[in-house]
Design a protein around this motif. Sequence first.
Motif, short mmCIF file in Angstrom:
data_model
loop_
_atom_site.label_atom_id
_atom_site.label_comp_id
_atom_site.label_asym_id
_atom_site.label_seq_id
_atom_site.Cartn_x
_atom_site.Cartn_y
_atom_site.Cartn_z
N ASP A 136 -11.75 0.80 2.64
CA ASP A 136 -12.26 0.78 3.88
C ASP A 136 -11.72 0.28 4.99
OD1 ASP A 136 -14.65 1.52 2.43
OD2 ASP A 136 -15.48 -0.69 2.19
N LEU A 137 -10.41 0.00 4.99
CA LEU A 137 -9.48 -0.51 5.97
C LEU A 137 -8.80 0.48 7.00
CD1 LEU A 137 -7.78 -3.59 4.25
CD2 LEU A 137 -9.98 -3.65 5.78
N VAL A 138 -8.90 1.79 6.10
CA VAL A 138 -8.29 2.95 6.95
C VAL A 138 -8.82 3.06 8.22
CG1 VAL A 138 -7.77 5.32 6.74
CG2 VAL A 138 -7.70 3.95 4.63
N LYS A 139 -7.90 3.02 9.24
CA LYS A 139 -8.12 3.21 10.79
C LYS A 139 -8.86 1.98 11.47
CE LYS A 139 -8.50 8.31 10.76
NZ LYS A 139 -9.32 9.60 10.87
N ALA A 160 0.13 -0.11 0.15
CA ALA A 160 0.81 0.88 -0.54
C ALA A 160 0.13 1.13 -2.04
CB ALA A 160 2.29 0.66 -0.88
N GLU A 161 -0.33 -0.04 -2.50
CA GLU A 161 -0.98 0.19 -3.82
C GLU A 161 -2.33 1.06 -3.95
OE1 GLU A 161 -0.25 -1.21 -7.10
OE2 GLU A 161 1.75 -1.53 -6.05
N TYR A 162 -2.78 1.29 -2.68
CA TYR A 162 -3.95 2.03 -2.53
C TYR A 162 -3.71 3.33 -1.90
CZ TYR A 162 -6.72 -2.19 -3.92
OH TYR A 162 -7.19 -3.25 -4.69
N ASP A 163 -2.22 3.52 -1.81
CA ASP A 163 -1.73 4.73 -1.11
C ASP A 163 -2.34 5.03 0.09
OD1 ASP A 163 -0.40 5.79 -3.51
OD2 ASP A 163 -2.24 6.68 -4.15
N ILE A 164 -2.47 3.82 1.00
CA ILE A 164 -2.78 3.85 2.44
C ILE A 164 -1.52 3.69 3.09
CG2 ILE A 164 -4.08 2.76 4.20
CD1 ILE A 164 -6.08 1.63 1.99
N ASP A 222 -8.18 -5.39 -6.18
CA ASP A 222 -8.15 -5.23 -7.56
C ASP A 222 -6.95 -4.94 -8.05
OD1 ASP A 222 -10.85 -5.61 -7.56
OD2 ASP A 222 -11.38 -3.63 -6.67
N ALA A 223 -6.09 -4.52 -7.39
CA ALA A 223 -4.56 -3.87 -7.68
C ALA A 223 -3.69 -5.10 -7.94
CB ALA A 223 -3.96 -2.90 -6.59
#
Length: 485
Positions: A136-139, A160-164, A222-223
């Motif tokens: 949910d932190l995208v943008k 990076a763990e969430y491919d963001i 969670d990662a």
Amino acid sequence: MLPRRRMAFSHVIYTSGFVFLTAAFALIAIVALTLRFAGGPHVLKVAVGPADGENAKLIAAIARRLQQDDAKIRFVIFPVADAAQSAEALEQGRADLAVIRSDVAIPSNGATVVILHNDIVALAAPAGSKIAKVTDLVKKRIGVFPASPANAGLLDAILAEYDIAPEAVQRTMLSADDLATSIAQKRVDAILAVGPLRGRSIEAATAALASGNRGPVLIPIDAAEGMAARGPAYQKAEVPAGFFRGSPPQPKEDVATLSVAVRLEARQNLSEEIVTDLVKRLFVMRRSLESEAPIAAAMEKPDVEKGSADAVHAGAAAYYDNNEKSFMDRYGDWLYIGAMALSGLGSGVAAMFGLTRVRARKAALALIDQLIEVKQIAHITTESPGLGALDKEIENLSTKGLRFARDNNFDEAGLAALRLAIDEARRAVNDQRNELEAKGLLIADASVARAPPPEAEEAGLAQNRPMLVPDDQVCGDAGSRQREQ
């Protein structure tokens, strides 16, 4: 003024050898005791930064307490900008100790002394926020507190763990002064706070995010378990349910998150004894340090199991395993080596003593042989000057013998043999002189041998001297002749 006597080389060795051995043994004992009890304090240079950070305050408090306790270990603070520069200072040998973080530039020559504290990552949003997970932190705008490159790098690792992608979020570096203002003015949508769970950083961030009785929204990472499994830089941690005050307390249940270890590391070649003493003092003073640096309460021992990623210093491991070395454990090998070296040295000195004794015995035998020769010559000498010369020779040899005895070159047996030889030589000369005098065969010298004896000289003079007749006898003889006529 009497002539200055010179001491024989063998006498010098003999008299100084035992003194040398005694002094050597005493020196080893003194050095060993000095290593243990004497000497000034060990000054250790500690790299830590930033200067206004919690870690720098903790190290400063430790330094003051060591000086107040008159400890044998003292800290000199080597200020640096951040954990990366601290690790670099230890790597380059510019510091003896360094405060480092497990996710930032671990020095290859370092070994863990103590875990100063484990810093958790509190990823949280303001109370009532709709942000519930990392994606949910995208943008969104994320504030990093405390502001440091290490914490910014930690945010990038989590994204990076969430491919963001890093550019998918907007980050703002927050200081303690503008933390509350930024949140109140809604300049940030979430906060990444890093610090001990009961430390000031987490407390300040969550207090700024709270609203009235409502606590902040904690975003689980969670990662974390996967990140911890891939290397020693990170560890999985949890924020216990109800840890933050509110109505109701937050979080409702344990929240998975990430943690990094802030360690005090030492050079691997730093003395084990020094490190053991340091660790012992740190845990003794931990409670008293809390008044100056509350973060001291989070101090704990590292993982000392074999194969641990913490790479604990041997001196620290000895304390944690209750396996501290005694005086003999530390210096027993050196004492043994020293004793063996002195034993070899003693054998060498003894060999030198033996060599000088052999030489001295040969010198004594040479004197005795000369005295025997004098004795033999005395038996066949028939002239007074010859016997006088032998007396002088005996006197010279006797003087040499006295000097040798003075310089301890003779043992008792050698001295007794020399004394006997001198007595025998003198007796031989005296006996020969007495025997020749008794027989009347002793010739004083050549001129005396050619001169006639006194009796003969007097007889010759009587023959050549005219006979003198007394006057009365002359008168008497004349009267008798007149009567006869």
